[in-house]
Design a protein around this motif. Structure first.
Motif, PDB file in Angstrom:
ATOM      1  N   LEU A   1       0.846  -1.197   0.000  1.00 41.12           N
ATOM      2  CA  LEU A   1       0.000   0.000   0.000  1.00 41.12           C
ATOM      3  C   LEU A   1       0.883   1.249   0.000  1.00 41.12           C
ATOM      4  CD1 LEU A   1      -2.550   1.699   0.258  1.00 41.12           C
ATOM      5  CD2 LEU A   1      -2.567   1.185   2.723  1.00 41.12           C
ATOM      6  N   GLN A   2       1.909   1.261   0.826  1.00 40.85           N
ATOM      7  CA  GLN A   2       2.805   2.420   0.864  1.00 40.85           C
ATOM      8  C   GLN A   2       3.450   2.640  -0.497  1.00 40.85           C
ATOM      9  OE1 GLN A   2       5.562   2.589   4.137  1.00 40.85           O
ATOM     10  NE2 GLN A   2       3.960   2.367   5.672  1.00 40.85           N
ATOM     11  N   ASP A   3       3.864   1.566  -1.156  1.00 37.63           N
ATOM     12  CA  ASP A   3       4.436   1.691  -2.506  1.00 37.63           C
ATOM     13  C   ASP A   3       3.422   2.281  -3.480  1.00 37.63           C
ATOM     14  OD1 ASP A   3       6.875   0.690  -1.710  1.00 37.63           O
ATOM     15  OD2 ASP A   3       6.516  -1.346  -2.465  1.00 37.63           O
ATOM     16  N   CYS A   4       2.194   1.793  -3.389  1.00 39.64           N
ATOM     17  CA  CYS A   4       1.115   2.294  -4.253  1.00 39.64           C
ATOM     18  C   CYS A   4       0.910   3.799  -4.040  1.00 39.64           C
ATOM     19  CB  CYS A   4      -0.168   1.518  -3.946  1.00 39.64           C
ATOM     20  SG  CYS A   4      -1.607   2.067  -4.860  1.00 39.64           S
ATOM     21  N   LEU A   5       0.898   4.233  -2.776  1.00 38.05           N
ATOM     22  CA  LEU A   5       0.716   5.653  -2.465  1.00 38.05           C
ATOM     23  C   LEU A   5       1.905   6.475  -2.952  1.00 38.05           C
ATOM     24  CD1 LEU A   5      -0.752   5.345   1.154  1.00 38.05           C
ATOM     25  CD2 LEU A   5      -2.009   5.855  -0.955  1.00 38.05           C
ATOM     26  N   MET A   6       3.102   5.952  -2.760  1.00 37.73           N
ATOM     27  CA  MET A   6       4.306   6.674  -3.199  1.00 37.73           C
ATOM     28  C   MET A   6       4.302   6.891  -4.713  1.00 37.73           C
ATOM     29  SD  MET A   6       6.071   7.375  -0.493  1.00 37.73           S
ATOM     30  CE  MET A   6       6.398   6.781   1.162  1.00 37.73           C
ATOM     31  N   GLN A   7       3.810   5.888  -5.450  1.00 38.24           N
ATOM     32  CA  GLN A   7       3.771   6.012  -6.910  1.00 38.24           C
ATOM     33  C   GLN A   7       2.719   7.019  -7.360  1.00 38.24           C
ATOM     34  OE1 GLN A   7       3.436   2.134  -8.767  1.00 38.24           O
ATOM     35  NE2 GLN A   7       5.022   1.295  -7.412  1.00 38.24           N
ATOM     36  N   ALA A   8       1.655   7.184  -6.565  1.00 41.51           N
ATOM     37  CA  ALA A   8       0.556   8.062  -6.959  1.00 41.51           C
ATOM     38  C   ALA A   8       0.744   9.519  -6.524  1.00 41.51           C
ATOM     39  CB  ALA A   8      -0.760   7.531  -6.372  1.00 41.51           C
ATOM     40  N   LEU A   9       1.600   9.742  -5.536  1.00 42.66           N
ATOM     41  CA  LEU A   9       1.687  11.096  -4.982  1.00 42.66           C
ATOM     42  C   LEU A   9       2.601  12.010  -5.776  1.00 42.66           C
ATOM     43  CD1 LEU A   9       4.539  11.703  -3.297  1.00 42.66           C
ATOM     44  CD2 LEU A   9       3.477  10.221  -1.615  1.00 42.66           C
ATOM     45  N   LYS A  10       2.322  13.307  -5.601  1.00 37.47           N
ATOM     46  CA  LYS A  10       3.167  14.351  -6.182  1.00 37.47           C
ATOM     47  C   LYS A  10       3.475  15.345  -5.066  1.00 37.47           C
ATOM     48  CE  LYS A  10       1.702  14.367 -11.030  1.00 37.47           C
ATOM     49  NZ  LYS A  10       1.382  12.996 -11.083  1.00 37.47           N
TER      50      LYS A  10
END
Length: 196
Positions: A24-33
């Motif tokens: 989940l953290q990886d998913c969030l890191m990929q989506a954030l700016k």
């Protein structure tokens, strides 16, 4: 590329909000700016449908209502490590009723609200985070409502000193006055008396 220190900070914030799953953290890191906002710059404008929520990495943000006459009424303040956005507008699929602006220069991690529905089934911790934030906001709002309806100016200022003293160093007095339901002159008078 997210700087290493920011990455660690984000992971700590995600964990503090119950999002411990590395995937989940990886998913969030990929989506954030990462976004920077100058002092007084709008993050979300009242009347708009928000598309993102944000993690405060540095700075202070405020939620405020604007009267038809242009007067601002501060609803609440958030600082580093906290998440901001209009959860109610997102849940109701309606425009935001208040604005969110930077009080001081802010660095935010911006995440699309769509991730909550798109990844919610895959990552139950997203719903748990949403529930946690909703609960925190509900309790905070209830405490502030009781304060405004049942306390005099001195008691409101004392509450601020006991529960949110950090605001005194980082938020202009006229904004704190509005937050506590006072005019700036009354706030200044109460502050002088209490600080003696």
């Amino acid at each position: 590329m997210i700087p290493a220190d920011t990455l660690v900070q984000l992971q700590d914030i995600f964990r503090a909000h119950g999002m411990t799953d590395p995937a989940l953290q990886d998913c969030l890191m990929q989506a954030l700016k990462l976004r920077d906002y100058d002092r007084d710059q709008l993050i979300i404008r009242a009347g708009e449908r928000p598309t993102h929520f944000y993690v405060i990495l540095s700075g202070v943000a405020r939620y405020y209502y604007l009267s038809p006459e242009g007067r601002q009424w501060n609803k609440t303040f958030f600082r580093e490590g906290q998440m901001i956005g209009s959860l109610s507008a997102h849940l109701k699929q309606q425009p935001c009723t208040y604005s969110i602006a930077a009080v001081e220069r802010c660095r935010l991690a911006s995440l699309p609200l769509a991730i909550l529905s798109q990844q919610g089934e895959r990552f139950p911790q997203l719903q748990q985070m949403q529930d946690l934030v909703t609960r925190q906001i509900m309790l905070r709002n209830e405490d502030r409502e009781a304060l405004l309806l049942t306390s005099n100016s001195e008691q409101r200022y004392q509450w601020l000193m006991e529960h949110e003293a950090w605001l005194l160093d980082r938020v202009p007095q006229y904004q704190l006055a509005s937050y506590l339901g006072m005019d700036p002159v009354s706030f200044s008078r109460v502050k002088r008396r209490q600080d003696r």
